[in-house]
Design a protein around this motif. Structure first.
Motif, PDB file in Angstrom:
ATOM      1  N   PRO A 134     -17.747   4.579  -4.148  1.00  0.00           N
ATOM      2  CA  PRO A 134     -17.736   5.651  -4.825  1.00  0.00           C
ATOM      3  C   PRO A 134     -18.359   6.849  -4.186  1.00  0.00           C
ATOM      4  O   PRO A 134     -19.182   6.950  -3.427  1.00  0.00           O
ATOM      5  N   ASP A 172     -20.759  10.143  -4.630  1.00  0.00           N
ATOM      6  CA  ASP A 172     -22.071  10.476  -5.520  1.00  0.00           C
ATOM      7  C   ASP A 172     -22.317  11.950  -5.797  1.00  0.00           C
ATOM      8  O   ASP A 172     -22.749  12.404  -6.668  1.00  0.00           O
ATOM      9  N   THR A 174     -19.840  10.428 -13.530  1.00  0.00           N
ATOM     10  CA  THR A 174     -20.086   9.291 -12.312  1.00  0.00           C
ATOM     11  C   THR A 174     -20.779  10.005 -10.874  1.00  0.00           C
ATOM     12  O   THR A 174     -20.695   9.455  -9.872  1.00  0.00           O
ATOM     13  N   ASN A 226     -14.295   6.529  -8.840  1.00  0.00           N
ATOM     14  CA  ASN A 226     -15.745   5.829  -8.990  1.00  0.00           C
ATOM     15  C   ASN A 226     -15.795   4.766  -9.811  1.00  0.00           C
ATOM     16  O   ASN A 226     -16.663   3.928  -9.696  1.00  0.00           O
TER      17      ASN A 226
END
Ligand SMILES: [Zn+2]
Length: 301
Positions: A8, A10, A43, A201
């Motif tokens: 994913p 960030d 997310t 994500n």
């Protein structure tokens, strides 16, 4: 497809003003600075960046050199280089990496073009970037994906400083101008990219349609070399505004005011982009050529 296993992101940077006279991105970043709820997702953290403040202030493309050609490590490490944009690139690299240790960053870099390219997403050939772009195209059928194999050109752009990235190009719009319709399109595209990163994500990003068209960069086409005394050569009227339309050998690409015509010579078909882009006059580039391929063929290379 190896896409599900991608890590994913960030942190997402929404970047405007990498070219200081492309005002759509500047205006949107300024707007979101006041009203950020539209660009927030659960997310990841969304950050805003006006990447070339001095050029934005002057409403020009750059001060010393093109910021979007300034991110090659060998340039950043050359401490004798004191160009304003190289300094900015060093700061941006630090912001993307050092200030987010252990985190994965994604950059959405907002550009406009004087060419009639509609809405284009520019990526390298990294599968996660392509999957996110393909997802946006599924939501917005008018979006096209323009991809570059790894090269100094693609590694020197701002997006290369992040772990993932997409450049947004919208046109035609003149340099230095803000217009309601271009703003609306860019805003909608950014929302879709953010949603796609959010789905990535959460590992809910739909597998992309393997038949999605991708325009893979082939080469630049330069204006013909002419003696300085010769009549000026310009883009042929049959090519003007024909971005993404197939170009075959024999089609006229240049003309002059005496009626002389220069035909295209080369592999066919090719799909021209950035036709008559104002920013490329100083590099003598008339347009670029792409090959139209499928997403599947790109991911299997
Ligand atoms: Zn630009």
């Amino acid at each position: 497809m190896p896409l599900k296993s991608c890590l994913p992101f960030d942190t997402v940077y929404l970047v405007g003003g990498t070219h200081g006279n492309e005002r759509t991105g500047v205006s949107l970043v300024q707007h979101w600075g006041q009203s950020p709820s539209e660009i927030q997702r659960e997310t990841f953290a969304t950050h805003l960046l006006l990447s070339n403040p001095q050029a934005i202030e002057k409403n020009i493309r750059f001060i010393d050199r093109d910021l979007n050609r300034s991110f090659l490590p060998r340039l950043l490490e050359d401490r004798r280089n004191i160009d304003y944009e190289v300094g900015r690139a060093r700061e941006i690299v630090k912001t993307f990496s050092a200030e987010h240790p252990g985190k994965r960053t994604f950059a959405i870099d907002l550009h406009t073009t004087t060419a009639r390219m509609g809405t284009t997403l520019i990526t390298n050939t990294v599968p996660a970037n392509l999957a996110i772009a393909a997802q946006v195209r599924q939501k917005m059928a008018e979006v096209r994906i323009y991809s570059f194999d790894a090269s100094d050109r693609i590694n020197s752009c701002l997006r290369a400083a992040a772990d993932g990235g997409i450049g947004v190009e919208i046109g035609p719009i003149p340099q230095g101008v803000v217009r309601h319709d271009t703003l609306a399109i860019a805003r909608q595209v950014v929302r879709q990219i953010l949603d796609a990163i959010d789905a990535h994500n959460r590992k809910t990003l739909a597998l992309p349609d393997e038949e999605t068209a991708v325009y893979l960069h082939d080469r630049h086409v330069f204006y013909p070399q002419q003696p300085s005394s010769a009549a000026p050569v310009f883009v042929h009227q049959a090519l003007q505004g024909q971005d993404y339309h197939p170009l075959s050998a024999g089609h006229p690409i240049f003309q002059n005011l005496d009626g002389r015509i220069w035909p295209y010579e080369g592999p066919s078909p090719r799909y021209p982009v950035f036709i008559n882009e104002a920013a490329y006059y100083r590099e003598n580039i008339a347009f670029s050529l792409t090959r139209r391929i499928t997403l599947a063929s790109l991911l299997s290379i």
